[in-house]
Design a protein around this motif. Structure first.
Motif, PDB file in Angstrom:
ATOM      1  N   ASP A 255      12.559  -6.633  -7.358  1.00  0.00           N
ATOM      2  CA  ASP A 255      12.179  -7.657  -6.391  1.00  0.00           C
ATOM      3  C   ASP A 255      10.669  -7.653  -6.168  1.00  0.00           C
ATOM      4  O   ASP A 255       9.941  -6.765  -6.639  1.00  0.00           O
ATOM      5  CB  ASP A 255      12.929  -7.485  -5.063  1.00  0.00           C
ATOM      6  CG  ASP A 255      12.665  -6.131  -4.406  1.00  0.00           C
ATOM      7  OD1 ASP A 255      11.730  -5.427  -4.837  1.00  0.00           O
ATOM      8  OD2 ASP A 255      13.394  -5.787  -3.456  1.00  0.00           O
ATOM      9  N   ALA A 256      10.202  -8.648  -5.432  1.00  0.00           N
ATOM     10  CA  ALA A 256       8.764  -8.807  -5.207  1.00  0.00           C
ATOM     11  C   ALA A 256       8.187  -7.633  -4.424  1.00  0.00           C
ATOM     12  O   ALA A 256       7.033  -7.221  -4.656  1.00  0.00           O
ATOM     13  CB  ALA A 256       8.498 -10.116  -4.457  1.00  0.00           C
ATOM     14  N   VAL A 257       8.974  -7.072  -3.507  1.00  0.00           N
ATOM     15  CA  VAL A 257       8.496  -5.936  -2.705  1.00  0.00           C
ATOM     16  C   VAL A 257       8.167  -4.753  -3.606  1.00  0.00           C
ATOM     17  O   VAL A 257       7.164  -4.058  -3.409  1.00  0.00           O
ATOM     18  CB  VAL A 257       9.548  -5.537  -1.650  1.00  0.00           C
ATOM     19  CG1 VAL A 257       9.103  -4.294  -0.887  1.00  0.00           C
ATOM     20  CG2 VAL A 257       9.794  -6.678  -0.676  1.00  0.00           C
ATOM     21  N   THR A 258       9.009  -4.525  -4.614  1.00  0.00           N
ATOM     22  CA  THR A 258       8.771  -3.418  -5.544  1.00  0.00           C
ATOM     23  C   THR A 258       7.489  -3.640  -6.335  1.00  0.00           C
ATOM     24  O   THR A 258       6.689  -2.716  -6.512  1.00  0.00           O
ATOM     25  CB  THR A 258       9.968  -3.267  -6.506  1.00  0.00           C
ATOM     26  OG1 THR A 258      11.143  -3.018  -5.739  1.00  0.00           O
ATOM     27  CG2 THR A 258       9.750  -2.134  -7.479  1.00  0.00           C
ATOM     28  N   PHE A 259       7.267  -4.865  -6.800  1.00  0.00           N
ATOM     29  CA  PHE A 259       6.029  -5.159  -7.531  1.00  0.00           C
ATOM     30  C   PHE A 259       4.807  -4.985  -6.633  1.00  0.00           C
ATOM     31  O   PHE A 259       3.751  -4.528  -7.077  1.00  0.00           O
ATOM     32  CB  PHE A 259       6.075  -6.573  -8.108  1.00  0.00           C
ATOM     33  CG  PHE A 259       6.879  -6.676  -9.366  1.00  0.00           C
ATOM     34  CD1 PHE A 259       6.381  -6.181 -10.561  1.00  0.00           C
ATOM     35  CD2 PHE A 259       8.140  -7.248  -9.365  1.00  0.00           C
ATOM     36  CE1 PHE A 259       7.127  -6.261 -11.732  1.00  0.00           C
ATOM     37  CE2 PHE A 259       8.891  -7.332 -10.525  1.00  0.00           C
ATOM     38  CZ  PHE A 259       8.384  -6.839 -11.711  1.00  0.00           C
ATOM     39  N   SER A 260       4.946  -5.347  -5.379  1.00  0.00           N
ATOM     40  CA  SER A 260       3.846  -5.159  -4.432  1.00  0.00           C
ATOM     41  C   SER A 260       3.489  -3.685  -4.317  1.00  0.00           C
ATOM     42  O   SER A 260       2.305  -3.312  -4.306  1.00  0.00           O
ATOM     43  CB  SER A 260       4.238  -5.716  -3.061  1.00  0.00           C
ATOM     44  OG  SER A 260       3.225  -5.479  -2.114  1.00  0.00           O
ATOM     45  N   THR A 261       4.518  -2.831  -4.243  1.00  0.00           N
ATOM     46  CA  THR A 261       4.279  -1.383  -4.169  1.00  0.00           C
ATOM     47  C   THR A 261       3.622  -0.873  -5.441  1.00  0.00           C
ATOM     48  O   THR A 261       2.706  -0.040  -5.396  1.00  0.00           O
ATOM     49  CB  THR A 261       5.601  -0.636  -3.919  1.00  0.00           C
ATOM     50  OG1 THR A 261       6.154  -1.075  -2.681  1.00  0.00           O
ATOM     51  CG2 THR A 261       5.384   0.859  -3.866  1.00  0.00           C
ATOM     52  N   LEU A 262       4.073  -1.358  -6.595  1.00  0.00           N
ATOM     53  CA  LEU A 262       3.480  -0.940  -7.868  1.00  0.00           C
ATOM     54  C   LEU A 262       2.000  -1.311  -7.932  1.00  0.00           C
ATOM     55  O   LEU A 262       1.170  -0.527  -8.410  1.00  0.00           O
ATOM     56  CB  LEU A 262       4.234  -1.585  -9.032  1.00  0.00           C
ATOM     57  CG  LEU A 262       5.615  -0.999  -9.339  1.00  0.00           C
ATOM     58  CD1 LEU A 262       6.401  -1.931 -10.244  1.00  0.00           C
ATOM     59  CD2 LEU A 262       5.482   0.386  -9.979  1.00  0.00           C
ATOM     60  N   ILE A 263       1.663  -2.482  -7.439  1.00  0.00           N
ATOM     61  CA  ILE A 263       0.255  -2.900  -7.418  1.00  0.00           C
ATOM     62  C   ILE A 263      -0.557  -1.969  -6.519  1.00  0.00           C
ATOM     63  O   ILE A 263      -1.673  -1.569  -6.862  1.00  0.00           O
ATOM     64  CB  ILE A 263       0.136  -4.369  -6.948  1.00  0.00           C
ATOM     65  CG1 ILE A 263       0.697  -5.307  -8.024  1.00  0.00           C
ATOM     66  CG2 ILE A 263      -1.314  -4.734  -6.637  1.00  0.00           C
ATOM     67  CD1 ILE A 263       0.895  -6.733  -7.560  1.00  0.00           C
ATOM     68  N   ARG A 264       0.027  -1.599  -5.369  1.00  0.00           N
ATOM     69  CA  ARG A 264      -0.666  -0.664  -4.475  1.00  0.00           C
ATOM     70  C   ARG A 264      -0.851   0.701  -5.128  1.00  0.00           C
ATOM     71  O   ARG A 264      -1.887   1.358  -4.953  1.00  0.00           O
ATOM     72  CB  ARG A 264       0.102  -0.517  -3.162  1.00  0.00           C
ATOM     73  CG  ARG A 264      -0.029  -1.709  -2.243  1.00  0.00           C
ATOM     74  CD  ARG A 264       0.349  -1.350  -0.817  1.00  0.00           C
ATOM     75  NE  ARG A 264       1.728  -0.900  -0.705  1.00  0.00           N
ATOM     76  CZ  ARG A 264       2.765  -1.698  -0.525  1.00  0.00           C
ATOM     77  NH1 ARG A 264       2.579  -3.010  -0.437  1.00  0.00           N
ATOM     78  NH2 ARG A 264       3.991  -1.214  -0.427  1.00  0.00           N
ATOM     79  N   ILE A 265       0.162   1.132  -5.907  1.00  0.00           N
ATOM     80  CA  ILE A 265       0.059   2.420  -6.605  1.00  0.00           C
ATOM     81  C   ILE A 265      -1.120   2.398  -7.574  1.00  0.00           C
ATOM     82  O   ILE A 265      -1.968   3.299  -7.574  1.00  0.00           O
ATOM     83  CB  ILE A 265       1.369   2.733  -7.366  1.00  0.00           C
ATOM     84  CG1 ILE A 265       2.488   3.086  -6.389  1.00  0.00           C
ATOM     85  CG2 ILE A 265       1.158   3.879  -8.358  1.00  0.00           C
ATOM     86  CD1 ILE A 265       3.852   3.232  -7.046  1.00  0.00           C
ATOM     87  N   TYR A 266      -1.175   1.362  -8.404  1.00  0.00           N
ATOM     88  CA  TYR A 266      -2.267   1.268  -9.378  1.00  0.00           C
ATOM     89  C   TYR A 266      -3.618   1.113  -8.676  1.00  0.00           C
ATOM     90  O   TYR A 266      -4.634   1.634  -9.150  1.00  0.00           O
ATOM     91  CB  TYR A 266      -2.021   0.110 -10.341  1.00  0.00           C
ATOM     92  CG  TYR A 266      -1.060   0.445 -11.450  1.00  0.00           C
ATOM     93  CD1 TYR A 266      -1.457   1.222 -12.533  1.00  0.00           C
ATOM     94  CD2 TYR A 266       0.257   0.001 -11.419  1.00  0.00           C
ATOM     95  CE1 TYR A 266      -0.578   1.543 -13.550  1.00  0.00           C
ATOM     96  CE2 TYR A 266       1.160   0.317 -12.427  1.00  0.00           C
ATOM     97  CZ  TYR A 266       0.729   1.092 -13.489  1.00  0.00           C
ATOM     98  OH  TYR A 266       1.598   1.417 -14.495  1.00  0.00           O
ATOM     99  N   GLY A 267      -3.619   0.419  -7.550  1.00  0.00           N
ATOM    100  CA  GLY A 267      -4.860   0.281  -6.789  1.00  0.00           C
ATOM    101  C   GLY A 267      -5.346   1.608  -6.258  1.00  0.00           C
ATOM    102  O   GLY A 267      -6.552   1.919  -6.290  1.00  0.00           O
ATOM    103  N   THR A 268      -4.415   2.433  -5.762  1.00  0.00           N
ATOM    104  CA  THR A 268      -4.763   3.772  -5.266  1.00  0.00           C
ATOM    105  C   THR A 268      -5.315   4.641  -6.387  1.00  0.00           C
ATOM    106  O   THR A 268      -6.215   5.461  -6.174  1.00  0.00           O
ATOM    107  CB  THR A 268      -3.521   4.452  -4.651  1.00  0.00           C
ATOM    108  OG1 THR A 268      -2.994   3.613  -3.621  1.00  0.00           O
ATOM    109  CG2 THR A 268      -3.868   5.799  -4.051  1.00  0.00           C
TER     110      THR A 268
END
Length: 676
Positions: A255-268
């Motif tokens: 879902d979109a929430v999971t992709f949002s978290t993945l983007i935050r992971i890569y950003g971190t």
């Protein structure tokens, strides 16, 4: 006209169908839907009616003819499962609003009669949203039903706790299940895990996920997909990315929430290209980005200092019909503030105001700091007045620090002092940033006594001067009259003994050998990379002010050797250039002196000059800098009678041709000979 009603019955292995929607419908030529209810003898039957709108034929011996306008059609409608489903939903709504008292619950449930099915129980509980009454309703059904799979009712009740984000209640119900000998299944765990996720308790979600194996449950792809997000939120990046790799290879639905978290992971991880790749993969999989995805991307591009990509992402967001949120605007302001995109940051601020969105103190401070960086004095005052007039946002010490910095940079001493007084009256003690700005302001105005007074105040407050504060004192001494140098040198020496000693060496009439270069080299090795250029610029400026050009050249040579200044002088076959962006006035003039001497030597040695020679002073866009170096160099080049002229189509460039340069170098050489 009459119509053919055909009824068919299908068998199902379980009475608890995954879909709780009514399944019997009657359709007329007017698209009238008439629900029907057929009594069946076994609970494992599910009745499905298919109504054909064909006219009656002699061969249709099992058909029932019904006129949709007849009283009989109305009676069939009332008896249908549609009506049954609607009545159960209505009962659930009533149970949601009643008091959690067993007698009251029982009284309301009596309308179901004695023929209650498991499906009735599932429908009622599935439509409830009150955890207290849901537990009593569950107990009511348990006492009256002989359940084939009691876990189903518990799972539906757990969903009520998930709706209410009541993880503690869900955990208590789970313990009750075990106490009654009910074995949990995959749905049980996935419901509790998603409840923890919705409750913003990712650690608890991980805990429940890792319990599954002890109950013999193997997570399905839906649960694993959720765990990509959960592990990302708890900071277990390795597991989150491992699950994501598996999700891609096994084609799980994310879902979109999971992709949002993945983007935050890569950003971190500062893998900003990875953030963009995740975004592209998401779109390729057909998952529609939501506001959370866009906000995570904007935040990542802000930290990457890629404002152009932040702009593109925002355009995509608007184009795709996703409504920007407060977080969207906050990410944009931070992104533009980091790279001094003042006009863009102000535009976002105005859009927020138009939409009636309130800013936090942090956002106001970010805007004020950006205004201070780019010299937007009027805009800063507008923002500050807006902030104080609302009454919902109180300025803090950082607010006043930015305001004082703005006044200081623009030389508005009285306004800076007024802001300082207001800050003290608000109960804030001055910090090193405020005192640095005030010293800069007084130095710019030539009020050296006030500079010394503020320095003494800093020491009285027990604040230790940092490298930036010392750099500010160095900047002040480059603007001070000769008679005030001793006072300022004493302050600098108290702030940093090594810097104070180097200032004394520069001011001294005679110094031995390369002692200045040696001491300066030791200083530059000991200070942070972010202040090295500022220190070197100020020390060279002081040399120029004191007509110690040779010492200035020594320091510039040292700066080039230590790579404090890079790519200053470049040569290609077609152009020789002097790049002065980032240099102070004194350092730039010193560099020009050295470069012209190099040109003279090259000419005297018979080197072939290129067709074009140029000096780049930078754009000079900062409002506090007026025309920047360009204005200073335009006058200085005229004084030297140098043939360099400002290029109309290239901002900050002064260019000349090979022939003009040779003519000027020849005349310069002749002038030196005559002078000799």
């Amino acid at each position: 006209m009459t119509y053919n009603l055909r009824v068919s019955i299908c068998y199902e292995t379980s009475p608890l169908c995954s879909s709780l929607a009514p399944s019997i419908q009657f359709r007329s030529h007017n698209n009238l839907t008439v629900p029907l209810r057929l009594h069946h003898t076994k609970p494992s039957f599910r009745t499905i009616s298919k109504i054909s709108l064909q006219e009656v034929s002699p061969s249709a011996k099992t058909s029932v003819w019904v006129n949709p306008k007849s009283p009989r059609a109305s009676k069939l409608r009332q008896k249908s499962s549609d009506s049954r489903y609607a009545s159960l939903v209505k009962l659930a709504e009533s149970l949601n609003s009643c008091a959690p008292i067993e007698e009251e619950i029982s009284g309301m449930m009596n309308i179901l009669g004695n023929k209650i099915t498991e499906q009735d129980a599932v429908i009622v509980l599935n439509n409830m949203s009150n955890t207290e009454t849901a537990l009593l309703v569950l107990d009511y059904f348990r006492k009256r039903l002989i359940m084939r799979r009691e876990v189903v009712l518990y799972n539906v009740t757990l969903k009520v706790f998930r709706k209410c984000k009541d993880l503690k209640g869900a955990e208590n119900l789970f313990r009750e299940m075990l106490g009654r000998g009910v074995t949990p299944d995959n749905v049980t765990f996935s419901t509790i895990i998603s409840c923890a996720r919705l409750s913003s308790l990712p650690e608890k979600a991980v805990e429940w996920f890792e319990k599954m194996s002890s109950f013999g449950c193997v997570p399905d792809e839906v649960t694993c997909s959720v765990m990509v997000d959960v592990y990302g939120r708890v900071g277990n990046v390795e597991v989150a990315l491992s699950l994501y790799d598996r999700a891609r290879s096994e084609k799980w639905r994310l879902d979109a929430v999971t992709f949002s978290t993945l983007i935050r992971i890569y950003g971190t991880m500062r893998n900003f290209d990875g953030c963009l790749n995740i975004y592209e993969e998401m779109k390729a999989l057909g998952v529609r980005p939501n506001a959370s995805v866009y906000n995570s991307l904007l935040d990542a591009m802000g930290r990457a200092k890629r404002p152009w990509q932040a702009k593109n992402i925002y355009r995509d967001m608007v184009k795709n019909g996703v409504q920007p949120t407060w977080g969207t605007y906050a990410s944009l302001i931070r992104a533009f503030g980091r790279v001094r995109y003042g006009e863009d940051a102000i535009a976002v601020y105005r859009e927020m105001k138009e939409k009636g969105l309130e800013l936090s103190v942090v956002l106001y401070n970010t805007l004020l700091s950006t205004c201070a960086d780019v010299g937007f004095t009027e805009e800063a005052l507008e923002i500050f007045q807006d902030m104080t007039s609302l009454g919902t946002c109180t300025p803090d010490s950082w607010t006043f620090a930015s305001l004082i910095t703005i006044y200081s940079c623009s030389g508005k001493v009285e306004e800076a002092e007024a802001a300082f007084t207001e800050m003290l009256e608000a109960g804030f003690e001055p910090n090193i940033f405020v005192l640095t700005s005030l010293i800069q302001c007084y130095g710019k105005a030539g009020r050296i006594d006030d500079v010394v007074r503020m320095f003494d105040r800093l020491l009285e407050l027990g604040i230790t001067p940092d490298e930036r504060f010392c750099g500010c004192l160095l900047n002040v001494i480059t603007q001070a009259p000769t008679e005030k140098l001793d006072e300022l040198t004493a302050c600098i020496e108290k702030a940093n003994t090594k810097v104070g000693y180097i200032v004394k060496l520069i001011c001294a009439e005679n110094i031995e050998g390369e002692i200045l270069k040696k001491e300066a080299s030791e200083l530059f090795e000991s200070i942070g990379a972010d202040v090295k250029k500022a220190y070197c610029n100020c020390l060279i400026d002081l040399c120029v002010n004191l007509n110690q050009l040779e010492r200035g050249c020594e320091l510039l040579d040292l700066g080039l050797a230590l790579e404090i200044y890079t790519d200053m002088m470049s040569r290609t076959e077609t152009q020789w250039s002097l790049m002065l962006k980032g240099l102070s006035t004194g350092a730039a003039l010193t560099a020009l002196h050295m470069w012209m001497n190099d040109l003279s030597k090259a000419f005297e040695n018979g080197e072939e000059l290129p067709s074009l020679l140029g000096i780049n002073t930078g754009h000079g866009k900062h409002k506090f800098s007026e025309k920047g170096l360009a204005g200073v160099f335009e006058l200085h080049l005229k004084e030297l009678n140098a043939p360099f002229h400002e290029a109309p189509d290239q901002v900050g460039w002064f260019l000349t041709t090979k022939d003009a340069a040779i003519s000027w170098l020849e005349s310069r050489s002749s002038h030196d000979v005559v002078s000799t």
